[in-house]
Design a protein around this motif. Structure first.
Motif, PDB file in Angstrom:
ATOM      1  N   ALA A 548      31.326  74.582  37.873  1.00 16.61           N
ATOM      2  CA  ALA A 548      30.488  74.994  38.915  1.00 16.61           C
ATOM      3  C   ALA A 548      30.146  76.414  38.838  1.00 16.61           C
ATOM      4  O   ALA A 548      29.122  76.817  39.408  1.00 16.61           O
ATOM      5  CB  ALA A 548      31.018  74.739  40.418  1.00 16.61           C
ATOM      6  N   TRP A 549      31.236  77.180  38.289  1.00 20.71           N
ATOM      7  CA  TRP A 549      30.887  78.482  37.989  1.00 20.71           C
ATOM      8  C   TRP A 549      29.850  78.867  36.947  1.00 20.71           C
ATOM      9  O   TRP A 549      28.852  79.683  37.238  1.00 20.71           O
ATOM     10  CB  TRP A 549      32.385  79.187  37.751  1.00 20.71           C
ATOM     11  CG  TRP A 549      32.545  80.610  37.414  1.00 20.71           C
ATOM     12  CD1 TRP A 549      32.067  81.320  37.866  1.00 20.71           C
ATOM     13  CD2 TRP A 549      33.009  81.245  36.078  1.00 20.71           C
ATOM     14  NE1 TRP A 549      32.216  82.908  37.539  1.00 20.71           N
ATOM     15  CE2 TRP A 549      32.713  82.614  36.089  1.00 20.71           C
ATOM     16  CE3 TRP A 549      33.637  80.594  35.032  1.00 20.71           C
ATOM     17  CZ2 TRP A 549      33.373  83.564  35.104  1.00 20.71           C
ATOM     18  CZ3 TRP A 549      34.197  81.565  33.918  1.00 20.71           C
ATOM     19  CH2 TRP A 549      33.733  82.946  34.208  1.00 20.71           C
ATOM     20  N   LYS A 550      30.165  78.150  35.874  1.00 20.93           N
ATOM     21  CA  LYS A 550      29.070  78.427  34.778  1.00 20.93           C
ATOM     22  C   LYS A 550      28.534  76.958  34.036  1.00 20.93           C
ATOM     23  O   LYS A 550      29.539  76.398  33.625  1.00 20.93           O
ATOM     24  CB  LYS A 550      29.326  79.315  33.649  1.00 20.93           C
ATOM     25  CG  LYS A 550      29.668  80.793  34.253  1.00 20.93           C
ATOM     26  CD  LYS A 550      30.174  81.802  33.031  1.00 20.93           C
ATOM     27  CE  LYS A 550      30.161  83.142  33.562  1.00 20.93           C
ATOM     28  NZ  LYS A 550      30.644  83.991  32.583  1.00 20.93           N
ATOM     29  N   PRO A 551      27.208  76.758  34.271  1.00 19.94           N
ATOM     30  CA  PRO A 551      26.885  75.191  33.736  1.00 19.94           C
ATOM     31  C   PRO A 551      27.447  74.909  32.344  1.00 19.94           C
ATOM     32  O   PRO A 551      27.226  73.782  31.920  1.00 19.94           O
ATOM     33  CB  PRO A 551      25.548  75.263  34.288  1.00 19.94           C
ATOM     34  CG  PRO A 551      25.104  76.560  34.315  1.00 19.94           C
ATOM     35  CD  PRO A 551      26.361  77.349  34.758  1.00 19.94           C
ATOM     36  N   ARG A 552      27.483  75.954  31.460  1.00 18.69           N
ATOM     37  CA  ARG A 552      27.629  75.596  30.102  1.00 18.69           C
ATOM     38  C   ARG A 552      29.220  74.880  29.800  1.00 18.69           C
ATOM     39  O   ARG A 552      29.218  74.303  28.987  1.00 18.69           O
ATOM     40  CB  ARG A 552      27.402  76.846  29.021  1.00 18.69           C
ATOM     41  CG  ARG A 552      25.991  77.067  29.056  1.00 18.69           C
ATOM     42  CD  ARG A 552      25.113  76.218  28.281  1.00 18.69           C
ATOM     43  NE  ARG A 552      23.563  76.461  28.144  1.00 18.69           N
ATOM     44  CZ  ARG A 552      23.371  77.204  27.363  1.00 18.69           C
ATOM     45  NH1 ARG A 552      24.131  77.615  26.376  1.00 18.69           N
ATOM     46  NH2 ARG A 552      22.120  77.505  27.360  1.00 18.69           N
ATOM     47  N   PHE A 553      29.969  74.999  30.825  1.00 17.14           N
ATOM     48  CA  PHE A 553      31.176  74.315  30.707  1.00 17.14           C
ATOM     49  C   PHE A 553      30.984  72.917  31.158  1.00 17.14           C
ATOM     50  O   PHE A 553      31.390  72.306  32.333  1.00 17.14           O
ATOM     51  CB  PHE A 553      32.182  74.998  31.661  1.00 17.14           C
ATOM     52  CG  PHE A 553      32.855  76.460  31.101  1.00 17.14           C
ATOM     53  CD1 PHE A 553      33.464  76.304  29.937  1.00 17.14           C
ATOM     54  CD2 PHE A 553      32.189  77.701  31.695  1.00 17.14           C
ATOM     55  CE1 PHE A 553      33.852  77.748  29.388  1.00 17.14           C
ATOM     56  CE2 PHE A 553      32.758  78.599  31.365  1.00 17.14           C
ATOM     57  CZ  PHE A 553      33.445  78.778  30.003  1.00 17.14           C
ATOM     58  N   ASP A 554      30.431  71.958  30.444  1.00 17.24           N
ATOM     59  CA  ASP A 554      30.237  70.712  30.677  1.00 17.24           C
ATOM     60  C   ASP A 554      30.890  69.799  30.247  1.00 17.24           C
ATOM     61  O   ASP A 554      30.601  68.458  29.994  1.00 17.24           O
ATOM     62  CB  ASP A 554      28.530  70.338  30.404  1.00 17.24           C
ATOM     63  CG  ASP A 554      28.061  70.593  29.009  1.00 17.24           C
ATOM     64  OD1 ASP A 554      29.123  71.227  28.211  1.00 17.24           O
ATOM     65  OD2 ASP A 554      27.012  70.455  28.639  1.00 17.24           O
ATOM     66  N   THR A 555      32.073  70.094  29.335  1.00 13.14           N
ATOM     67  CA  THR A 555      32.875  69.154  28.744  1.00 13.14           C
ATOM     68  C   THR A 555      34.253  69.706  29.085  1.00 13.14           C
ATOM     69  O   THR A 555      34.623  70.879  29.420  1.00 13.14           O
ATOM     70  CB  THR A 555      32.745  68.994  27.269  1.00 13.14           C
ATOM     71  OG1 THR A 555      33.251  70.555  26.469  1.00 13.14           O
ATOM     72  CG2 THR A 555      31.295  68.804  26.743  1.00 13.14           C
ATOM     73  N   PHE A 556      35.206  68.759  29.148  1.00 10.86           N
ATOM     74  CA  PHE A 556      36.580  69.258  29.433  1.00 10.86           C
ATOM     75  C   PHE A 556      36.824  69.859  28.266  1.00 10.86           C
ATOM     76  O   PHE A 556      38.037  70.779  28.322  1.00 10.86           O
ATOM     77  CB  PHE A 556      37.513  67.954  29.561  1.00 10.86           C
ATOM     78  CG  PHE A 556      37.437  67.261  30.891  1.00 10.86           C
ATOM     79  CD1 PHE A 556      37.673  67.659  32.180  1.00 10.86           C
ATOM     80  CD2 PHE A 556      36.947  65.842  30.773  1.00 10.86           C
ATOM     81  CE1 PHE A 556      37.267  67.135  33.176  1.00 10.86           C
ATOM     82  CE2 PHE A 556      36.673  65.012  31.964  1.00 10.86           C
ATOM     83  CZ  PHE A 556      36.840  65.874  33.393  1.00 10.86           C
ATOM     84  N   LEU A 557      36.974  69.827  26.910  1.00 10.06           N
ATOM     85  CA  LEU A 557      37.234  70.447  25.854  1.00 10.06           C
ATOM     86  C   LEU A 557      37.059  72.040  26.032  1.00 10.06           C
ATOM     87  O   LEU A 557      37.711  72.778  25.645  1.00 10.06           O
ATOM     88  CB  LEU A 557      36.514  69.896  24.686  1.00 10.06           C
ATOM     89  CG  LEU A 557      36.752  70.950  23.290  1.00 10.06           C
ATOM     90  CD1 LEU A 557      38.262  70.762  23.103  1.00 10.06           C
ATOM     91  CD2 LEU A 557      35.788  70.497  22.132  1.00 10.06           C
ATOM     92  N   SER A 558      35.812  72.372  26.422  1.00  5.98           N
ATOM     93  CA  SER A 558      35.320  73.686  26.685  1.00  5.98           C
ATOM     94  C   SER A 558      36.145  74.360  27.821  1.00  5.98           C
ATOM     95  O   SER A 558      36.467  75.390  28.049  1.00  5.98           O
ATOM     96  CB  SER A 558      33.705  73.756  26.950  1.00  5.98           C
ATOM     97  OG  SER A 558      33.539  72.915  28.253  1.00  5.98           O
ATOM     98  N   CYS A 559      36.486  73.526  28.660  1.00  7.35           N
ATOM     99  CA  CYS A 559      37.053  74.016  30.038  1.00  7.35           C
ATOM    100  C   CYS A 559      38.651  74.312  29.555  1.00  7.35           C
ATOM    101  O   CYS A 559      38.971  75.315  30.075  1.00  7.35           O
ATOM    102  CB  CYS A 559      37.122  73.078  31.007  1.00  7.35           C
ATOM    103  SG  CYS A 559      35.479  72.585  31.980  1.00  7.35           S
ATOM    104  N   PHE A 560      39.061  73.607  28.817  1.00  6.69           N
ATOM    105  CA  PHE A 560      40.658  73.535  28.383  1.00  6.69           C
ATOM    106  C   PHE A 560      40.558  74.752  27.295  1.00  6.69           C
ATOM    107  O   PHE A 560      41.590  75.652  27.235  1.00  6.69           O
ATOM    108  CB  PHE A 560      41.234  72.461  28.002  1.00  6.69           C
ATOM    109  CG  PHE A 560      41.584  71.535  29.025  1.00  6.69           C
ATOM    110  CD1 PHE A 560      42.862  71.777  29.753  1.00  6.69           C
ATOM    111  CD2 PHE A 560      40.895  70.516  29.308  1.00  6.69           C
ATOM    112  CE1 PHE A 560      43.400  70.917  30.683  1.00  6.69           C
ATOM    113  CE2 PHE A 560      41.252  69.661  30.436  1.00  6.69           C
ATOM    114  CZ  PHE A 560      42.508  69.660  31.330  1.00  6.69           C
ATOM    115  N   ASP A 561      39.627  74.812  26.492  1.00  3.41           N
ATOM    116  CA  ASP A 561      39.521  76.088  25.502  1.00  3.41           C
ATOM    117  C   ASP A 561      39.583  77.311  26.289  1.00  3.41           C
ATOM    118  O   ASP A 561      40.110  78.358  25.843  1.00  3.41           O
ATOM    119  CB  ASP A 561      38.366  75.901  24.514  1.00  3.41           C
ATOM    120  CG  ASP A 561      38.702  74.595  23.503  1.00  3.41           C
ATOM    121  OD1 ASP A 561      39.783  74.274  23.238  1.00  3.41           O
ATOM    122  OD2 ASP A 561      37.769  74.125  22.718  1.00  3.41           O
TER     123      ASP A 561
END
Length: 602
Positions: A548-561
């Protein structure tokens, strides 16, 4: 943390240590307490038993499996070493040097020898000696309010040992509230010894009466008898039939079933009886899948072996509910915000997130602790992106820990602020007005300023004074001020918490495997459900907030990285930064509203 009335305590100044202990024990056993302040899942004797059991498994396992089990044994031994450090109770109980019994050499490992040493350790740290030593120490320290750290340790050990011995958390908490916070006169520290008799882990034979669907009456008597159950009819002697008729009316069932169980207390007995009945129903539904067999939401329980008092006890609550929850309005607004802003549900992981949400919902709908734990682990395993270079358990642990550690201090601060406002909002408002918080407007940030800034020492002292006889709240505020005021203390506490979370995640995984592969589960599974649920909720909510903060975080991989990278930087800042870096929060979002806002008047 709840504030309870204790006007009937006599000579309070001579029992302030006991008051703190009782307030802390109340918090440890309260079902909605933050997981960081609940009683540890495993007692020290429980850890020794757990390690011994795994050693037996390793001795008879094949080589590859044996290696994995030995890894678990090594981790538990490390956990025991941490729990032994500074544990004067264990050293008082044991006549041997405990560290010598814990020697573990992976290069020259002899499991039989290690198991024999642990058998000696288990005998040395026997539950009865351990709990009696705790009770004696509490009585001796009851007059000294300066010994709060020792009393905090004693409360944690006391609660976890009782739970390990099968005493229900509800029984401890309800008995404590009734004994110390009602009309009973508390006159001396020796009253704690008397209270300990109520919660002492004796096993009793209970008769639990419940209302059930009429279909149970059609089951063969031998089926019920084998499961220590019997239908109630007019031929059974020594029953108060007027009371049973009233119970039928209250519970809404004509058919009553009596279930015989062995337990330490009424709550544990009812929980065990409901579990046994669920097993019977599930067995029946193997052959009649559509049948819905119901049970009353309340039971009549009687301790048949000695006390003979019949009590009305509510049905066991779902352990999935024992978590800090949002109120209805806040939950609805959060759902609306995430629904509008997140991109995880429209990105490459859109099917995965829906499956995770559905499995979490299945856990909420189930009353089986085993099913809940298996489902929650599945949620964690699905949530954590795969790393092909590590095992499933290592992957989950390594992915989840950065998320949990980043939010650790913020959760503690928010929880403490909530406790203060629930206790006395007006007093805290006066402290806020007297504090120097500059241009800070957020109440949590103002609170941190009071805890950490030298210019607010007078306001912090005023807050301590306003705590009056709420010894636990004063201790918690002081502990938090010490943590947030010193980078070294914050680093050490974070490292300690990381170890505990890591050990608990592995314990959850071992229990999940035990349920799935051996069809067994330990008595402490209900408490692991609460931990697993909390770990999962924190991890998923972090990903949702990030998306919700930054829309490019659209996969769990990017969030956990992102979490891993941020956690590395966070630990680096705790080494070389300043105290303002201790409480980490996700930066506030900036959107196009700044550009498209209405022009300001000049």
């Amino acid at each position: 943390m709840l504030y309870r009335n204790f006007d009937h305590w006599n000579n309070l100044d001579c029992m302030r240590g006991l008051l703190f202990f009782v307030q802390r024990l109340d918090e440890l056993t309260y079902k909605y307490t933050l997981d960081s302040y609940k009683a540890p899942t495993m007692s020290l004797p429980g850890l020794v038993s757990e390690a011994s059991s795994l050693m037996s498994d390793a001795i008879f396992a094949k080589r590859d499996n044996a290696e994995k089990i030995v890894n678990s044994v090594e981790a538990i031994i490390e956990e025991i070493r941490v729990r032994i450090k500074g544990n004067w109770i264990a050293k008082s109980v044991s006549s041997l040097t405990i560290d010598d019994l814990l020697l573990f050499d992976r290069q020259d490992l002899k499991l039989d020898d290690l198991k024999r040493r642990f058998a000696v350790l288990d005998a040395e740290l026997n539950d009865e000696s351990y709990v009696i030593e705790i009770i004696e120490n509490v009585v001796n320290l009851a007059a000294d309010a300066r010994q709060k750290k020792k009393l905090d340790f004693l409360a944690r050990e006391f609660a976890s040992l009782l739970q390990h011995r099968g005493v229900s958390r509800e029984h401890i908490n309800e008995s404590l509230a009734e004994f110390f916070f009602t009309e009973r006169q508390i006159k001396s520290p020796d009253d704690f010894r008397i209270f300990s008799q109520i919660v002492y882990p004796h096993h009793h034979r209970f008769q639990v009466i419940v209302g059930v669907s009429d279909i149970v009456a059609s089951l063969d008597e031998d089926i019920l008898r084998q499961r220590q159950m019997s239908l109630i009819d007019d031929e059974i002697e020594d029953l108060d039939f007027d009371l049973l008729d009233k119970f039928r009316e209250d519970c809404g069932f004509d058919c009553l079933l009596i279930i015989f169980v062995s337990a330490t207390d009424y709550n544990s007995a009812v929980s065990r009886a409901f579990s046994n009945f669920d097993s019977l129903c599930n067995f029946y539904r193997l052959f009649s899948h559509k049948e819905d067999i119901q049970i009353s939401s309340v039971a009549l329980a009687e301790q048949g072996c000695c006390e003979g008092i019949r009590k009305r006890v509510e049905a066991p609550e779902n352990n999935m509910y024992f978590i800090r929850d949002m109120r209805r309005v806040k939950g609805a607004s959060t759902l609306k915000r995430f629904n509008e802003l997140i991109t995880l549900d429209i990105g490459p992981d859109r099917i995965k997130i829906q499956n995770i949400i559905n499995i979490h919902g299945m856990s909420l709908a189930s009353n089986s602790q085993d099913i809940q734990l298996v489902n929650l682990w599945t949620c964690l395993e699905t949530l954590a992106p795969s790393d092909h270079g590590s095992s499933k358990i290592a992957n989950v642990v390594n992915r989840v820990i950065p998320v949990l550690m980043l939010g650790y201090y913020n959760r503690l601060v928010v929880n403490l602020l909530f406790d203060i406002l629930r206790w006395d909002r007006r007093s805290f408002s006066k402290v806020l007005k007297s504090a120097d918080t500059g241009q800070v407007f957020d109440i949590k940030e103002k609170f941190i300023e009071i805890l950490t800034k030298k210019e607010n020492e007078a306001s912090l002292a005023d807050l301590y004074t306003r705590c009056r006889d709420f010894e636990l709240l004063r201790f918690r505020i002081s502990s938090m001020a010490d943590l947030l005021g010193d980078l070294k203390s914050a680093r050490e506490k974070l490292a300690s918490h990381e170890n505990m979370v890591r050990w608990q995640l592995y314990r959850i995984y071992r229990t999940r495997n035990q349920i799935v592969h051996a069809g067994e589960s330990p008595d402490f599974t209900q408490y692991l459900v609460e931990n697993a649920h909390d770990f999962f909720d924190q991890s998923l909510l972090f990903c949702l907030e990030l998306s919700a903060w930054k829309p490019r975080f659209d996969t769990f991989l990017s969030c956990f990285d992102y979490a891993e990278a941020q956690y590395r930087e966070y630990k680096s800042r705790l080494k070389d930064g300043n105290k303002d870096d201790i409480v980490w929060v996700l930066p506030r979002p900036k959107d196009k509203s700044y550009v498209f806002q209405e022009p300001r008047e000049s």
